[in-house]
Design a protein around this motif. Structure first.
Motif, PDB file in Angstrom:
ATOM      1  N   SER A 107     -87.808 -60.666  44.640  1.00  0.00           N
ATOM      2  CA  SER A 107     -88.986 -62.088  45.053  1.00  0.00           C
ATOM      3  C   SER A 107     -88.806 -62.639  46.018  1.00  0.00           C
ATOM      4  N   SER A 108     -87.706 -62.187  46.509  1.00  0.00           N
ATOM      5  CA  SER A 108     -87.798 -62.848  48.044  1.00  0.00           C
ATOM      6  C   SER A 108     -88.781 -61.330  49.214  1.00  0.00           C
ATOM      7  N   LEU A 109     -88.958 -60.134  49.049  1.00  0.00           N
ATOM      8  CA  LEU A 109     -89.410 -59.241  48.876  1.00  0.00           C
ATOM      9  C   LEU A 109     -90.836 -59.277  48.626  1.00  0.00           C
ATOM     10  N   ARG A 110     -91.089 -59.384  48.179  1.00  0.00           N
ATOM     11  CA  ARG A 110     -92.352 -59.872  47.516  1.00  0.00           C
ATOM     12  C   ARG A 110     -92.927 -61.101  48.194  1.00  0.00           C
ATOM     13  N   VAL A 111     -92.272 -61.964  48.705  1.00  0.00           N
ATOM     14  CA  VAL A 111     -92.735 -63.386  49.725  1.00  0.00           C
ATOM     15  C   VAL A 111     -93.503 -62.210  50.878  1.00  0.00           C
ATOM     16  N   VAL A 112     -92.406 -61.879  51.410  1.00  0.00           N
ATOM     17  CA  VAL A 112     -92.448 -61.492  52.872  1.00  0.00           C
ATOM     18  C   VAL A 112     -93.728 -60.384  52.823  1.00  0.00           C
ATOM     19  N   GLU A 113     -94.042 -59.080  51.707  1.00  0.00           N
ATOM     20  CA  GLU A 113     -94.902 -58.039  51.383  1.00  0.00           C
ATOM     21  C   GLU A 113     -96.113 -58.823  51.743  1.00  0.00           C
ATOM     22  N   ALA A 114     -96.213 -60.289  50.747  1.00  0.00           N
ATOM     23  CA  ALA A 114     -97.513 -61.204  51.140  1.00  0.00           C
ATOM     24  C   ALA A 114     -98.194 -61.317  51.586  1.00  0.00           C
ATOM     25  N   GLU A 115     -97.046 -62.077  52.571  1.00  0.00           N
ATOM     26  CA  GLU A 115     -97.803 -62.794  54.100  1.00  0.00           C
ATOM     27  C   GLU A 115     -97.380 -61.958  55.159  1.00  0.00           C
ATOM     28  N   HIS A 116     -97.455 -60.078  54.587  1.00  0.00           N
ATOM     29  CA  HIS A 116     -97.482 -59.675  55.862  1.00  0.00           C
ATOM     30  C   HIS A 116     -99.459 -59.271  55.364  1.00  0.00           C
ATOM     31  N   LYS A 117     -99.566 -58.974  54.121  1.00  0.00           N
ATOM     32  CA  LYS A 117    -101.318 -59.208  53.818  1.00  0.00           C
ATOM     33  C   LYS A 117    -101.671 -59.491  54.830  1.00  0.00           C
ATOM     34  N   VAL A 118    -101.422 -60.717  54.066  1.00  0.00           N
ATOM     35  CA  VAL A 118    -102.139 -61.840  54.861  1.00  0.00           C
ATOM     36  C   VAL A 118    -102.421 -61.933  56.260  1.00  0.00           C
ATOM     37  N   GLY A 119    -101.993 -61.137  57.186  1.00  0.00           N
ATOM     38  CA  GLY A 119    -102.541 -61.020  58.767  1.00  0.00           C
ATOM     39  C   GLY A 119    -101.706 -61.643  59.905  1.00  0.00           C
ATOM     40  N   ARG A 120    -101.279 -63.001  59.024  1.00  0.00           N
ATOM     41  CA  ARG A 120    -100.401 -64.018  60.401  1.00  0.00           C
ATOM     42  C   ARG A 120     -99.089 -64.309  59.532  1.00  0.00           C
ATOM     43  N   PRO A 121     -97.791 -65.060  60.471  1.00  0.00           N
ATOM     44  CA  PRO A 121     -97.263 -64.977  60.054  1.00  0.00           C
ATOM     45  C   PRO A 121     -97.056 -67.000  59.753  1.00  0.00           C
ATOM     46  N   LEU A 122     -97.068 -67.037  58.398  1.00  0.00           N
ATOM     47  CA  LEU A 122     -97.069 -68.648  57.693  1.00  0.00           C
ATOM     48  C   LEU A 122     -95.971 -69.382  57.260  1.00  0.00           C
ATOM     49  N   ILE A 123     -95.114 -68.615  56.967  1.00  0.00           N
ATOM     50  CA  ILE A 123     -93.704 -68.896  56.505  1.00  0.00           C
ATOM     51  C   ILE A 123     -92.539 -68.641  57.568  1.00  0.00           C
ATOM     52  N   GLN A 124     -91.460 -70.660  57.260  1.00  0.00           N
ATOM     53  CA  GLN A 124     -90.741 -70.969  57.973  1.00  0.00           C
ATOM     54  C   GLN A 124     -89.424 -70.698  57.317  1.00  0.00           C
ATOM     55  N   VAL A 125     -87.742 -70.288  57.450  1.00  0.00           N
ATOM     56  CA  VAL A 125     -87.301 -70.888  56.545  1.00  0.00           C
ATOM     57  C   VAL A 125     -86.042 -71.608  57.144  1.00  0.00           C
ATOM     58  N   GLY A 126     -85.811 -72.590  56.176  1.00  0.00           N
ATOM     59  CA  GLY A 126     -85.058 -74.006  56.726  1.00  0.00           C
ATOM     60  C   GLY A 126     -83.751 -73.145  57.128  1.00  0.00           C
ATOM     61  N   PHE A 127     -83.369 -72.294  57.843  1.00  0.00           N
ATOM     62  CA  PHE A 127     -81.917 -72.198  58.511  1.00  0.00           C
ATOM     63  C   PHE A 127     -80.808 -73.421  59.719  1.00  0.00           C
ATOM     64  N   MET A 128     -81.477 -74.578  59.495  1.00  0.00           N
ATOM     65  CA  MET A 128     -81.656 -75.541  60.357  1.00  0.00           C
ATOM     66  C   MET A 128     -80.377 -75.115  61.770  1.00  0.00           C
ATOM     67  N   ARG A 129     -79.185 -74.253  61.963  1.00  0.00           N
ATOM     68  CA  ARG A 129     -78.360 -74.205  61.751  1.00  0.00           C
ATOM     69  C   ARG A 129     -78.808 -73.449  63.726  1.00  0.00           C
ATOM     70  N   ARG A 130     -80.046 -72.862  63.336  1.00  0.00           N
ATOM     71  CA  ARG A 130     -80.476 -72.183  64.414  1.00  0.00           C
ATOM     72  C   ARG A 130     -80.800 -73.324  65.729  1.00  0.00           C
ATOM     73  N   PHE A 131     -81.330 -74.312  65.462  1.00  0.00           N
ATOM     74  CA  PHE A 131     -82.191 -75.818  66.162  1.00  0.00           C
ATOM     75  C   PHE A 131     -80.730 -76.180  66.659  1.00  0.00           C
ATOM     76  N   ASP A 132     -79.356 -76.585  66.125  1.00  0.00           N
ATOM     77  CA  ASP A 132     -78.858 -77.238  66.640  1.00  0.00           C
ATOM     78  C   ASP A 132     -77.740 -77.225  67.878  1.00  0.00           C
ATOM     79  N   PRO A 133     -77.845 -77.843  69.020  1.00  0.00           N
ATOM     80  CA  PRO A 133     -77.559 -77.778  70.132  1.00  0.00           C
ATOM     81  C   PRO A 133     -76.781 -76.798  70.126  1.00  0.00           C
ATOM     82  N   GLU A 134     -75.115 -76.951  69.736  1.00  0.00           N
ATOM     83  CA  GLU A 134     -74.116 -76.407  69.291  1.00  0.00           C
ATOM     84  C   GLU A 134     -74.056 -74.734  68.764  1.00  0.00           C
TER      85      GLU A 134
END
Length: 338
Positions: A107-134
């Motif tokens: 189902s995640s792959l279907r979401v990726v394929e559907a976003e690609h068909k839109v033609g621009r990125p719209l989805i950001q995933v909440g892996f917030m550790r990338r934003f933690d200063p440490e």
């Protein structure tokens, strides 16, 4: 988008969604919370009443399609994400989706394929550790090459408690998934094999629940990461990460900012939950998402990152059930995104 505040709607106002609602309403610039939706209408109504100018929209898909909602935060249970993400894509709405992207790789792959068909990125995933200063400082250090090539990654992920409904597979999909993204991000590489071990479980969980768990990730470049996940640790919320490289090591999450000595003891506080440990990371994540969404962009983990994590977790659940290493099955990025 116009120069006015980004009008945000939130789907799901449990612990995470309510935290985001308070964040958007009080601490995020350039955004305004305008609507919330939750199956528990009384909970959604109580939240909306406490926050000025917020409507309750019973149907989450109606919230997505509402003309007065510019962008959406999805904080609903993972099983609802696929349908809600597809609605956001259909309406061209930027969306910050809490992990997991969806419940499985297909189902995640279907979401990726559907976003690609839109033609621009719209989805950001909440892996917030990338934003933690440490974590961000650790990433910068490893990328600099100062320590040489990174060889190993050790992770600890402990929660004080979780609800009784939190089953073994959820520990993989909803907790371990964070370390999946951390490993992919810090190594800048894919996980090709995962083994999830289940030692003797704590006596404080229900029958059949495997907690703690210990996972080993094998990276495509030959590096290895390990993760201890213990979601009924009882002490508090604790997340640590140590990278071991050719010429040194670096550790974060040691909780040594304030060290107290008193009455013959020394130590510091252990937070009760993630909102304390990663509060600043969430603030930074949402602010950068709002800034990017106002420009028609995203600024963080992508739908592809969500798919890759889902693929690893799908293999991880299989490993947990079958007690053996499992190869991660993923399509090539070029096959989907060109």
């Amino acid at each position: 988008m116009t120069q006015q505040d980004l009008r945000v709607g939130i789907i799901g106002v449990g612990m995470m969604g309510a935290d985001h609602a308070e964040r958007v309403a009080s601490r995020i610039s350039g955004a305004r919370l305008v609507a919330v939706s939750d199956p528990d209408v009384a909970r959604a109504t109580a939240l909306a009443t406490a926050l000025d100018g917020v409507r309750v929209i019973d149907d989450p898909l109606a919230l997505v399609g509402d003309a007065e909602v510019d962008a959406v935060i999805i904080a609903s249970p993972g099983f609802a994400h696929a349908e809600q993400l597809m609605a956001c894509l259909e309406h061209g709405k930027p969306v910050l989706c809490e992990k997991p992207l969806t419940m499985d790789a297909e189902s995640s792959l279907r979401v990726v394929e559907a976003e690609h068909k839109v033609g621009r990125p719209l989805i950001q995933v909440g892996f917030m550790r990338r934003f933690d200063p440490e974590y961000a400082a650790l990433k910068q250090l490893l990328d600099s090459g100062e320590l040489g090539r990174t060889l190993l990654l050790h992770n600890v992920h402990r929660n004080k408690t979780v609800p009784e409904t939190f089953r073994s597979e959820m520990i993989v999909r909803d907790s371990l998934v964070h370390e999946v993204d951390v490993a992919r991000w810090l190594f800048d590489d894919e996980i090709v094999r995962i083994t999830v071990h289940a030692p003797t479980p704590t006596s404080l969980v229900g029958e059949g629940v495997l907690d703690p768990q210990f996972a080993v990730f094998e990276m495509a470049n030959g590096a290895i990461a390990d993760v201890e996940v213990f979601v009924n640790f009882q002490v508090g919320y604790e997340v640590r990460c140590e990278a071991v490289a050719e010429q040194g090591s670096a550790a974060i999450g040691l909780g040594v900012d304030v060290l107290t000595k008193k009455a013959g003891h020394w130590g510091g506080a252990v937070p009760d939950d993630f909102r304390v440990r990663f509060g600043l990371a969430y603030d930074i994540e949402v602010q950068r998402w709002v800034n990017a969404a106002a420009k028609g962009e995203i600024d963080g983990p992508t739908a592809w990152d969500g798919y890759a994590a889902a693929a690893v977790c799908t293999a991880g659940v299989q490993s947990l059930q079958e007690r053996r290493p499992v190869e991660v099955e993923m399509v090539r990025r070029s096959e989907v995104l060109g």
